[in-house]
Design an enzyme around this catalytic site. Structure first.
Site, PDB file in Angstrom:
ATOM      1  N   TYR A 145       0.818  -1.214   0.000  1.00  9.61           N
ATOM      2  CA  TYR A 145       0.000   0.000   0.000  1.00  9.61           C
ATOM      3  C   TYR A 145       0.855   1.269   0.000  1.00  9.61           C
ATOM      4  CZ  TYR A 145      -4.066  -2.930   1.294  1.00  9.61           C
ATOM      5  OH  TYR A 145      -5.066  -3.865   1.333  1.00  9.61           O
ATOM      6  N   LYS A 155       4.817 -13.930   4.795  1.00 11.94           N
ATOM      7  CA  LYS A 155       4.845 -14.839   3.643  1.00 11.94           C
ATOM      8  C   LYS A 155       6.293 -14.956   3.151  1.00 11.94           C
ATOM      9  CE  LYS A 155       2.491 -17.422   0.783  1.00 11.94           C
ATOM     10  NZ  LYS A 155       1.679 -18.573   1.201  1.00 11.94           N
ATOM     11  N   ASP A 167      -1.209 -17.352   5.437  1.00  8.74           N
ATOM     12  CA  ASP A 167      -2.401 -18.140   5.097  1.00  8.74           C
ATOM     13  C   ASP A 167      -2.753 -19.120   6.212  1.00  8.74           C
ATOM     14  OD1 ASP A 167       0.090 -18.680   3.959  1.00  8.74           O
ATOM     15  OD2 ASP A 167      -0.683 -20.194   2.603  1.00  8.74           O
ATOM     16  N   ASP A 227      -4.542  -5.528   6.767  1.00  9.26           N
ATOM     17  CA  ASP A 227      -5.843  -5.026   6.332  1.00  9.26           C
ATOM     18  C   ASP A 227      -6.845  -6.180   6.283  1.00  9.26           C
ATOM     19  OD1 ASP A 227      -7.765  -3.373   5.349  1.00  9.26           O
ATOM     20  OD2 ASP A 227      -6.932  -3.209   3.330  1.00  9.26           O
TER      21      ASP A 227
END
Ligand SMILES: NC(=O)c1ccc[n+]([C@@H]2O[C@H](COP(=O)([O-])OP(=O)(O)OC[C@H]3O[C@@H](n4cnc5c(N)ncnc54)[C@H](O)[C@@H]3O)[C@@H](O)[C@H]2O)c1
Length: 338
Positions: free
Chosen positions: A123, A175, A209, A233
């Protein structure tokens, strides 16, 4: 002298819920005065600028703001004012606590905090199209920007938050298995910093995840979760879902020079103007703000009154399965202020 706080009622349901929250804060004896300013669609319509200079100046001076939701057009139009404010004031830590307030939901006793990096990652706003042949939009690229400086300060904030609030564990969600550089840097700095807190705060890291799945299967294993901007987010709405949805999820955007408190939800154009919006998330953001300002007494008074109102279930808004409206909800909280 009472501290001055910038008040931005915002768009859609914003003015309805800020009106209710201001009323409750006054009755609870919060020691502050408001400097009301405009932003978002409302400001665009009134003065032709979604983020007027006067609003920025007010936040710069007061260093504290309570903000209603601001609408952002999707895909086209002006850039998110929420993102612009976070970047302008370097509000690098987005703190979103969730706690079960409504009994009888899917989960009881949820109590966790998400600390989301708020200025970098995907972002950061570095994106563009790549033209190929006659197609100017043949491809598009968004840069996930991660700096050691940015990672250091958000992780420090998460560990210090855990110490200050008596939290036991920090989970770094990442990740790094796929994004070896950007997420790898996040993870490396986290593992290194965790050593400084050994014996005080437990540390673990988890793939994002798997974190999302575990939050549904066994949310009780989490305490403080820290992650980069976009992952945060997504997870913040997920954890709001664990406690009954966006109507009860507050957030604080914290930096060195300013802090802006807001509800996690948006401007809800579908119910705007109907007087049925739930003011609780913005009220909980105001409670966070009072704590941040060093006013724990009115903060606790409001929290107790709000929790009692929600538990007893009278006068609640339709999203909480009540038959009341914004004003009846606020009145019920005010009646219970001890
Ligand atoms: N921080 C912010 O200012 C912020 C955050 C998210 C979205 N937005 C903006 O808000 C606009 C609408 O976004 P959206 O529809 O995706 O999300 P939204 O959160 O506004 O609404 C999602 C759903 O939740 C309901 N809802 C939200 N808040 C509620 C409340 N207090 N009481 C009762 N019901 C409530 C809405 O009626 C709607 O059905 C967009 O322009 C978006 O950019 C702003």
């Amino acid at each position: 002298m009472a501290e001055t706080v910038t008040l931005i009622p915002g768009d859609g349901i914003g003015p309805e819920i800020t009106g209710a929250v201001v009323r409750i804060l006054e009755k609870a004896g919060a020691d502050l005065q408001w400097d009301e300013q405009i932003a978002g669609e409302t400001a665009l319509k009134q003065v032709g600028d979604p983020l007027p200079k006067a609003t920025l100046e007010s936040i710069r001076t007061n260093r504290l703001a309570l903000k209603g939701p601001l609408s952002t057009p999707s895909g086209t139009g002006f850039r998110s004012i929420n993102v612009a404010l976070r970047q302008e004031f370097e509000l690098y830590a987005n703190v979103r606590p969730v706690r079960t307030l409504v009994p009888g939901g899917r989960y009881e006793g949820i109590d966790l905090v998400l600390v989301r990096e708020n200025t970098e990652g995907l972002y950061s706003g570095v994106e563009h199209y790549i033209g190929i042949g006659s197609d100017p939009r043949a491809a598009a690229e968004s840069v996930m920007l991660v700096t050691r400086f940015g990672v250091n300060r958000i992780l420090r904030y998460a560990f210090e938050y855990a110490v200050k609030h008596g939290r036991k564990k920090v989970t770094l969600a990442h990740k790094a298995n796929i994004l070896k550089y950007t997420q790898g840097l996040f993870l490396d700095v986290g593992r290194e910093m965790a050593k400084e807190y050994e014996g005080r705060v437990e540390f673990e890291d988890r793939i994002i995840d798997a974190t999302a799945m575990l939050l549904v299967m066994d949310p009780y294993r989490f305490d403080v979760i820290v992650c980069e901007n976009m992952f945060g987010d997504i997870l913040s709405d997920q954890i709001a879902g664990l406690v009954g949805g966006l109507g009860l999820a507050p957030g604080g955007n914290i930096g060195e020079s300013a802090a802006i408190f807001e509800a996690v939800h948006g401007s809800a154009p579908d119910i705007a103007g109907k007087g049925v919006a739930n003011p609780a998330a913005l009220l909980m953001a105001a409670i966070m703000m009072l704590q941040h300002m060093g006013q724990p007494a009115p903060a606790e008074r409001i929290r107790n009154a709000l929790e009692q109102t929600i538990r007893e279930g009278d006068s609640l808004t339709p999203d909480l399965k009540g038959t009341g409206n914004t004003e009846s909800f606020a009145d019920a909280v005010i009646r219970r202020l001890a």
